[in-house]
Enzyme design. Structure first.
Site, PDB file in Angstrom:
ATOM      1  N   HIS A  80       0.852  -1.191   0.000  1.00  0.00           N
ATOM      2  CA  HIS A  80       0.000   0.000   0.000  1.00  0.00           C
ATOM      3  C   HIS A  80       0.886   1.237   0.000  1.00  0.00           C
ATOM      4  CE1 HIS A  80      -3.897  -1.783   0.235  1.00  0.00           C
ATOM      5  NE2 HIS A  80      -3.524  -2.582   1.207  1.00  0.00           N
ATOM      6  N   ARG A 107      -5.219 -11.006  -4.861  1.00  0.00           N
ATOM      7  CA  ARG A 107      -6.472 -10.334  -4.485  1.00  0.00           C
ATOM      8  C   ARG A 107      -7.101  -9.706  -5.719  1.00  0.00           C
ATOM      9  NH1 ARG A 107      -8.223  -5.170  -0.834  1.00  0.00           N
ATOM     10  NH2 ARG A 107      -6.562  -4.121  -1.979  1.00  0.00           N
ATOM     11  N   GLU A 138     -15.427  -5.830   4.180  1.00  0.00           N
ATOM     12  CA  GLU A 138     -14.753  -4.571   4.479  1.00  0.00           C
ATOM     13  C   GLU A 138     -15.686  -3.380   4.648  1.00  0.00           C
ATOM     14  OE1 GLU A 138     -12.029  -3.696   1.264  1.00  0.00           O
ATOM     15  OE2 GLU A 138     -13.196  -4.895  -0.118  1.00  0.00           O
ATOM     16  N   ASP A 150     -11.606   0.393   4.713  1.00  0.00           N
ATOM     17  CA  ASP A 150     -12.812   0.838   4.022  1.00  0.00           C
ATOM     18  C   ASP A 150     -14.022   0.887   4.949  1.00  0.00           C
ATOM     19  OD1 ASP A 150     -12.253   1.340   1.116  1.00  0.00           O
ATOM     20  OD2 ASP A 150     -11.338  -0.624   1.319  1.00  0.00           O
ATOM     21  N   ARG A 188      -5.162  -4.732   8.581  1.00  0.00           N
ATOM     22  CA  ARG A 188      -4.906  -3.508   9.345  1.00  0.00           C
ATOM     23  C   ARG A 188      -3.875  -2.632   8.637  1.00  0.00           C
ATOM     24  NH1 ARG A 188      -6.588  -3.690  14.682  1.00  0.00           N
ATOM     25  NH2 ARG A 188      -7.139  -5.723  15.538  1.00  0.00           N
ATOM     26  N   ARG A 192      -9.367   5.978  -2.244  1.00  0.00           N
ATOM     27  CA  ARG A 192      -8.959   4.874  -1.389  1.00  0.00           C
ATOM     28  C   ARG A 192      -8.783   5.358   0.046  1.00  0.00           C
ATOM     29  NH1 ARG A 192      -7.913   0.165  -3.546  1.00  0.00           N
ATOM     30  NH2 ARG A 192      -7.721   0.015  -5.808  1.00  0.00           N
TER      31      ARG A 192
END
Length: 878
Positions: free
Chosen positions: A138, A393, A503, A540, A578, A710
């Site tokens: 990320h 994913r 989520e 999210d 997390r 995001r």
């Protein structure tokens, strides 16, 4: 800070002086004097001196274009150096002997003994211990790899400077080296010029393993074995796998168009290449060390009665690894080679090593067997042949798109328009069918072809090379069955775990029903072999509904999932998505794990380690060792001494708090017509797109608004202007309503419940980092005057929230029970404040320049530096 922090203060002072010396040599006395003036004014401003605050603002506003970048860099570099000193302090000799913090494992031993937990119960919990760290790319890691490397070298110098028998000459050599590294960092551009590719990100993750975890894991095993033996009379078995590492880097394609089947293939090959090289180095060292002649009959039978049987076996292994490495390098370079992958299974590496181990033990050479040889075996248990297991994913809608296009092509209708019952019937029928489903000559669209190609990549891997297939936005059993069918039709011969990711608030609330329906399907229950993985999303859900409402939904979802899986006799592993910040589920590892529902860690822990948190928690071997020990202790405690079950009255209060918090949060973020314009004006949200943080776009849709943003840049933006809004909005008003409704006494009682206590502690930390004055300054510089009342309303809510939390905790000031953390934030403020003030001014200039169609590189570069600097000061970005 206390006397135990003398070493930390000394190191921060030393690094600051060396930075000042570097700046002076580069830019002269006059410039260094200006930096010192700004720092002094900032420090005075923090004490409440209004005159100095005004002078500080004027000084920063009057900087020339030529001064913008170096001033920004000066304060940014100091914050990075302070972070280095603080990170090192946690592993420094000054913190040995439980001086800084008590040893959590020894604390746990006392608790277990006091609770009457038997050694056999501890043994069962230790043998079931399973920690899987999932490294993710990320875009929250601001620092460039080249600077991270220099920072690690500074850490090494700090460690050597602690040696008490250094001569003055040796000390001066080390100080000169530190000054050299500080100077190198100062003269290096800290902002990336290009976005990293997914392969670049994967290489960064591999580098963390190579330079830190590769050393830390064997020491972790060694310490755990000794502690268990000393306290409970048993050790860690040779075949134990308490720690594993997986990765999303190069496998997470949700919203990232740059992660393709070809990219995943390259990342898988690269991870094999890195791992093979590391094992080759270990085997070369072992070949040198294991020169003994005494050997068991078993070993002699495998080594042609060689005079040096261990070396005989290891030389063959070394040769096979060398040829395997040559083959992998050639594949990555698209070169032809006669070299072959001779080592393709973990057993090929493990069996000869274990043979050597058994022989050494049989011949009484335990001390040699339990040295480097055991370390290599432990590494093999943790990292396997691939270094990491690659997760995949994808958004569930992409799978729906595949079957929709297929069913239309086959004349069966449109899968996307079918009911859930129709989808399940179709999928289960095809799962039981032995013929291929997808036509070979089918001209599928690019998006569909990419999904099919990804499944084909998975199908040709060895099972131990891949981890879990995660489905984003999963809400129905068909979402999981669809992936199972895609993998089957691709020819996948092993059962890859498929985890739905719950989520959003609705998905979390409906997750239990989804899993109940899924586990009620006979085919599926038989297929999974008694084990299910479910991912819980934090980012999210918090962005969707507020941190407080999301946290309670996550807690209840975990409770329900545990109950459902137990009722079906299925072992459950909860995978926690997390992040580092409170708004993304971040919390100290020990507190976070102990605040989860009872029995939720029985199936082990799988958790993402994201962005800059990888560096903070695992970037140095000793830091990584501490982090692994914390995880281990917390999981053992959670499973052996489960946290209290919340009382019915506590649940009632939490239900109401969550509802009120969600309504208040959504009422502002979604319901206030001026909120989006205010958000975009008051924060650097739009400018963040210019910062090449990661390979993934900041938005799921290029033309989307805030709703498509995001969670990471959403939180990042608010942390930059110091309002920290996503981490607290909704909580304060919810607490106030509950108190007004007569729940004060119950809420104070609830602080004995780890879940609720951790929520309050995290809010205190957020409030300490927030700053209303700085937020107001951003408004003055950037926000249209007609929107100022909205910003003031938010700051008023922030003040109300602080007051109500202090009222509940009965504390005189924030973080009263965390003085070291509080002091750390205070230490940074005089250096972060000028960066915030300068950033607001730079944003004003940048936006004015953009409107005028002008480009000022100094302004844009300085702006990027302030973003990186504030991130360093906040100790997290997204």
């Amino acid at each position: 800070m206390t006397n135990t922090d003398a070493g930390l203060r000394s190191n921060i002072s030393m690094l600051g002086q060396l930075l000042g010396s570097t700046i002076k040599k580069h830019l002269g006395d006059e410039f260094l004097d200006k930096i010192e003036l700004i720092r002094t004014l900032s420090k005075s401003s923090r004490t409440g001196n209004e005159d100095d605050r005004v002078l500080l603002v004027e000084t920063l506003q009057n900087l020339s274009d030529e001064e913008l970048v170096p001033v920004s860099r000066a304060f940014s570099h100091f914050l990075n150096l302070a972070n280095i000193a603080e990170q090192y302090h946690t592993i420094s000799r000054y913190c040995d002997g439980d001086v800084c913090t008590p040893d959590p494992f020894q604390q746990l031993v006392g608790k277990l003994q006091g609770a009457g937990i038997s050694n056999e119960q501890v043994r069962e919990a230790a043998e079931a211990l399973s920690i899987e760290l999932v490294l993710t790319a990320h875009p929250t890691e601001i620092s460039r790899r080249t600077l991270i490397h220099k920072h690690a070298l500074i850490n090494h110098c700090l460690e050597e400077l602690e040696l008490t028998d250094l001569t003055e000459r040796e000390r001066q050599i080390l100080l000169h080296r530190v000054e050299e590294l500080v100077s190198q960092a100062w003269h290096t551009n800290e902002i990336r010029q290009q976005r990293p590719t997914p392969v670049d990100e994967a290489r960064w993750g591999f580098a963390v393993i190579e330079h830190s975890l590769w050393q830390a894991v064997p020491e972790y095993f060694r310490q755990l074995d000794k502690r268990l033996r000393d306290s409970f009379g048993f050790g860690v078995p040779l075949n134990a796998v308490p720690v594993k590492v997986a990765s999303w880097m190069g496998g997470d394609r949700d919203g990232n168009p740059f992660v393709t089947a070809k990219v995943s293939t390259r990342v898988l090959l690269t991870s094999r290449r890195v791992a093979t090289g590391l094992y080759l180095s270990d085997i070369q060292e072992l070949t040198s060390e294991l020169s003994m002649t005494d050997a068991s009959d078993e070993l002699l039978a495998h080594t042609e009665n060689s005079l040096e049987p261990y070396r005989f076996l290891l030389r063959k292994l070394r040769s096979d690894l060398q040829e395997t490495l040559q083959s992998l390098v050639a594949q990555l370079s698209n070169e032809d080679t006669e070299a072959r992958e001779l080592i393709t299974t973990e057993a090929q590496l493990r069996e000869p090593l274990e043979l050597c181990y058994r022989s050494l033990k049989a011949c009484g050479m335990d001390i040699i067997a339990d040295g480097l040889l055991l370390d290599v075996l432990r590494r093999l248990s943790c990292f396997g042949l691939n270094l990491v297991r690659l997760d995949f994913r994808q958004d569930g809608e992409r799978h729906t798109e595949v079957f929709s296009e297929l069913t239309r092509h086959l004349g069966l209708g449109d899968y996307a328009e079918w009911s859930e019952e129709q989808r399940q019937a179709f999928l289960l029928q095809e799962l039981a069918n032995k013929r291929p489903l997808f036509p070979k000559q089918w001209d599928a669209s690019d998006n569909v072809r990419e999904v099919l190609d990804t499944c084909a990549v998975i199908a040709v891997q060895r099972q131990e090379a891949v981890g879990t297939y995660i489905i984003s936005m999963a809400s129905q059993p068909s979402d999981v069955l669809a992936v199972q069918l895609l993998l089957k039709d691709a020819g996948c011969q092993f059962r890859m775990p498929v985890a739905p990711l719950f989520e959003t608030l609705d998905d979390l609330n409906g997750g239990a029903a989804t899993m109940q329906n899924l586990l009620s399907i006979d085919w599926y229950r038989d297929y999974i072999g008694g084990h299910q993985e479910v991912m819980i999303g934090y980012s999210d859900s918090a962005k969707d509904a507020s941190v407080l409402a999301a946290a309670w939904a996550q807690y209840r979802a975990q409770e329900e999932l545990v109950e459902i899986c137990e009722s079906h006799d299925v072992s459950l592993t909860l995978f926690h998505g997390r992040g580092g910040t409170v708004g993304r589920g971040g919390a100290p590892a020990h507190a976070a794990l102990l605040s989860q529902p009872p029995r939720s860690l029985k199936g082990g822990l799988r958790v993402t380690e994201q962005g800059e948190m990888i560096r903070f928690k695992f970037g140095l071997p000793k830091v990584a060792l501490n982090s692994l020990n914390l995880y281990t202790t917390a999981i053992l405690e959670a499973n052996l001494l489960p946290p209290v079950e919340p009382k019915a009255a506590w649940r009632d209060v939490m239900d109401q708090l969550a509802e009120d918090s969600c309504n208040d949060y959504r009422g502002f973020v979604r319901g206030h017509e001026s909120f989006v314009p205010y958000f975009r004006a008051a924060t650097p949200e739009q400018e963040l797109g210019k910062l090449p943080l990661g390979s993934r776009p900041a938005k799921r849709r290029a033309d989307g608004g805030v709703e498509s943003l995001r969670a990471i840049p959403w939180i990042f933006a608010w942390s930059q202007n110091r309002l920290m809004l996503p981490a607290w909005l909704g909580s304060g008003r919810a607490f106030t309503r509950a108190i007004d409704a007569g729940a004060r006494e119950t809420m104070q009682e609830m602080q004995s419940w780890p879940f609720f206590r951790t929520r309050l502690q995290m809010l205190e930390m957020v409030f300490t980092k927030a700053d209303s004055w700085l937020s107001e300054y951003y408004d003055i510089c950037l926000v249209p005057e007609e929107l100022w009342p909205l910003g003031q309303e938010l700051r008023d809510r922030l003040s109300e929230s602080v007051a109500v939390v202090l009222d509940l905790t009965q504390e005189h000031h924030l973080m009263e029970n965390e003085p070291r953390s509080m002091e750390s934030i205070r230490l940074r403020n005089p250096y972060t404040d000028p960066l915030n003030l300068l950033q607001a001014e730079l944003l004003r200039r940048s936006r004015a320049n953009a409107q005028a169609g002008e480009l000022h590189p100094e302004v844009e570069q300085a702006l990027m530096v302030t973003i990186a600097g504030v991130a360093a000061g906040m100790r997290n970005t997204g």
